[in-house]
Design a protein around this motif. Structure first.
Motif, PDB file in Angstrom:
ATOM      1  N   ALA A  18       0.857  -1.184   0.000  1.00  0.00           N
ATOM      2  CA  ALA A  18       0.000   0.000   0.000  1.00  0.00           C
ATOM      3  C   ALA A  18       0.892   1.231   0.000  1.00  0.00           C
ATOM      4  O   ALA A  18       2.045   1.169   0.440  1.00  0.00           O
ATOM      5  CB  ALA A  18      -0.929   0.000   1.204  1.00  0.00           C
ATOM      6  N   SER A 126      -6.026 -12.805   3.075  1.00  0.00           N
ATOM      7  CA  SER A 126      -5.930 -11.519   2.376  1.00  0.00           C
ATOM      8  C   SER A 126      -7.026 -10.552   2.806  1.00  0.00           C
ATOM      9  O   SER A 126      -6.832  -9.337   2.760  1.00  0.00           O
ATOM     10  CB  SER A 126      -5.961 -11.722   0.861  1.00  0.00           C
ATOM     11  N   ASN A 127      -8.165 -11.051   3.247  1.00  0.00           N
ATOM     12  CA  ASN A 127      -9.234 -10.164   3.708  1.00  0.00           C
ATOM     13  C   ASN A 127      -8.820  -9.391   4.959  1.00  0.00           C
ATOM     14  O   ASN A 127      -9.197  -8.235   5.132  1.00  0.00           O
ATOM     15  CB  ASN A 127     -10.521 -10.942   3.966  1.00  0.00           C
ATOM     16  N   SER A 129      -5.744  -8.482   5.684  1.00  0.00           N
ATOM     17  CA  SER A 129      -4.808  -7.453   5.206  1.00  0.00           C
ATOM     18  C   SER A 129      -5.562  -6.290   4.577  1.00  0.00           C
ATOM     19  O   SER A 129      -5.274  -5.118   4.846  1.00  0.00           O
ATOM     20  CB  SER A 129      -3.831  -8.048   4.196  1.00  0.00           C
ATOM     21  N   LYS A 130      -6.543  -6.610   3.738  1.00  0.00           N
ATOM     22  CA  LYS A 130      -7.340  -5.562   3.092  1.00  0.00           C
ATOM     23  C   LYS A 130      -8.123  -4.758   4.124  1.00  0.00           C
ATOM     24  O   LYS A 130      -8.249  -3.538   4.003  1.00  0.00           O
ATOM     25  CB  LYS A 130      -8.285  -6.180   2.066  1.00  0.00           C
ATOM     26  N   HIS A 131      -8.635  -5.434   5.154  1.00  0.00           N
ATOM     27  CA  HIS A 131      -9.388  -4.743   6.204  1.00  0.00           C
ATOM     28  C   HIS A 131      -8.485  -3.745   6.947  1.00  0.00           C
ATOM     29  O   HIS A 131      -8.920  -2.640   7.273  1.00  0.00           O
ATOM     30  CB  HIS A 131      -9.994  -5.754   7.182  1.00  0.00           C
ATOM     31  N   GLU A 134      -8.029  -0.734   4.777  1.00  0.00           N
ATOM     32  CA  GLU A 134      -9.265   0.064   4.804  1.00  0.00           C
ATOM     33  C   GLU A 134      -9.384   0.850   6.107  1.00  0.00           C
ATOM     34  O   GLU A 134      -9.834   2.001   6.107  1.00  0.00           O
ATOM     35  CB  GLU A 134     -10.474  -0.842   4.609  1.00  0.00           C
ATOM     36  N   ASN A 146      -4.061   0.631  -2.519  1.00  0.00           N
ATOM     37  CA  ASN A 146      -3.756  -0.782  -2.336  1.00  0.00           C
ATOM     38  C   ASN A 146      -3.042  -1.258  -3.592  1.00  0.00           C
ATOM     39  O   ASN A 146      -3.601  -1.237  -4.677  1.00  0.00           O
ATOM     40  CB  ASN A 146      -5.037  -1.578  -2.095  1.00  0.00           C
TER      41      ASN A 146
END
Length: 174
Positions: A18, A126-127, A129-131, A134, A146
């Motif tokens: 990111a 991966s969810n 990490s994405k959270h 966010e 991202n």
């Protein structure tokens, strides 16, 4: 940084990247004022790109109200700002690597590495990490970009598979 990649490799984690555009401007304003000299190029930019009214000719300097690149306090202000955001989200810096954080996001262990405005986030999910990205994004004025699966970070070429992480500097050297 080496510790981050060693843990990613040994635990079979996936690292995504990111980037924060204009990171220093996200930080609180410095206490010491900063003034910019106004030249003709700045005046043109002020009018043509920002759509503002022309500045008076007698105006030779303008005060900058945000931390910007070039201000001596900006790097430290940004570091303190992103550190506080990460702590508020529930991430904890490691003792010997203050730029490496660990925490639990969505019941998953997540590692977070920051190199000024470049981030690496690793988890088995991966969810999670994405959270985390966010959650950081919700504290920024400009969206955090991202970058997906990391293939280059801090001058290093990164090749990730389920079985290993290979780090080289081929692109840097050639």
């Amino acid at each position: 940084e080496r510790l981050f990649w060693a843990i990613v490799a040994s635990e079979g984690l996936t690292a995504i990247g990111a980037d924060v555009s204009n990171a220093f401007a996200e930080a609180p304003s410095p206490k010491a004022p900063l003034y910019l000299y106004i030249d003709d190029n700045f005046r043109d930019w002020w009018v043509n790109h920002l759509g503002n009214s022309p500045l008076p000719k007698e105006c030779n300097a303008i005060r900058v109200h945000n931390a910007i690149q070039g201000h001596p306090k900006s790097p430290r202000l940004w570091e303190k700002h992103i550190d506080q955001i990460l702590r508020d989200i529930g991430m904890t810096p490691t003792t010997h690597e203050p730029c490496l954080y660990s925490g639990i996001i969505n019941d998953q262990r997540v590692l977070f590495l920051r190199q000024v405005d470049d981030f690496a986030v690793a988890s088995s999910d991966s969810n999670a990490s994405k959270h985390l990205i966010e959650a950081i994004n919700s504290n920024m004025r400009i969206d955090v970009k991202n970058l997906g699966l990391i293939d280059r970070f801090n001058g290093m070429d990164i090749h990730q598979t389920r079985h290993y992480v290979k780090i080289t500097c081929e692109k840097y050297l050639y």
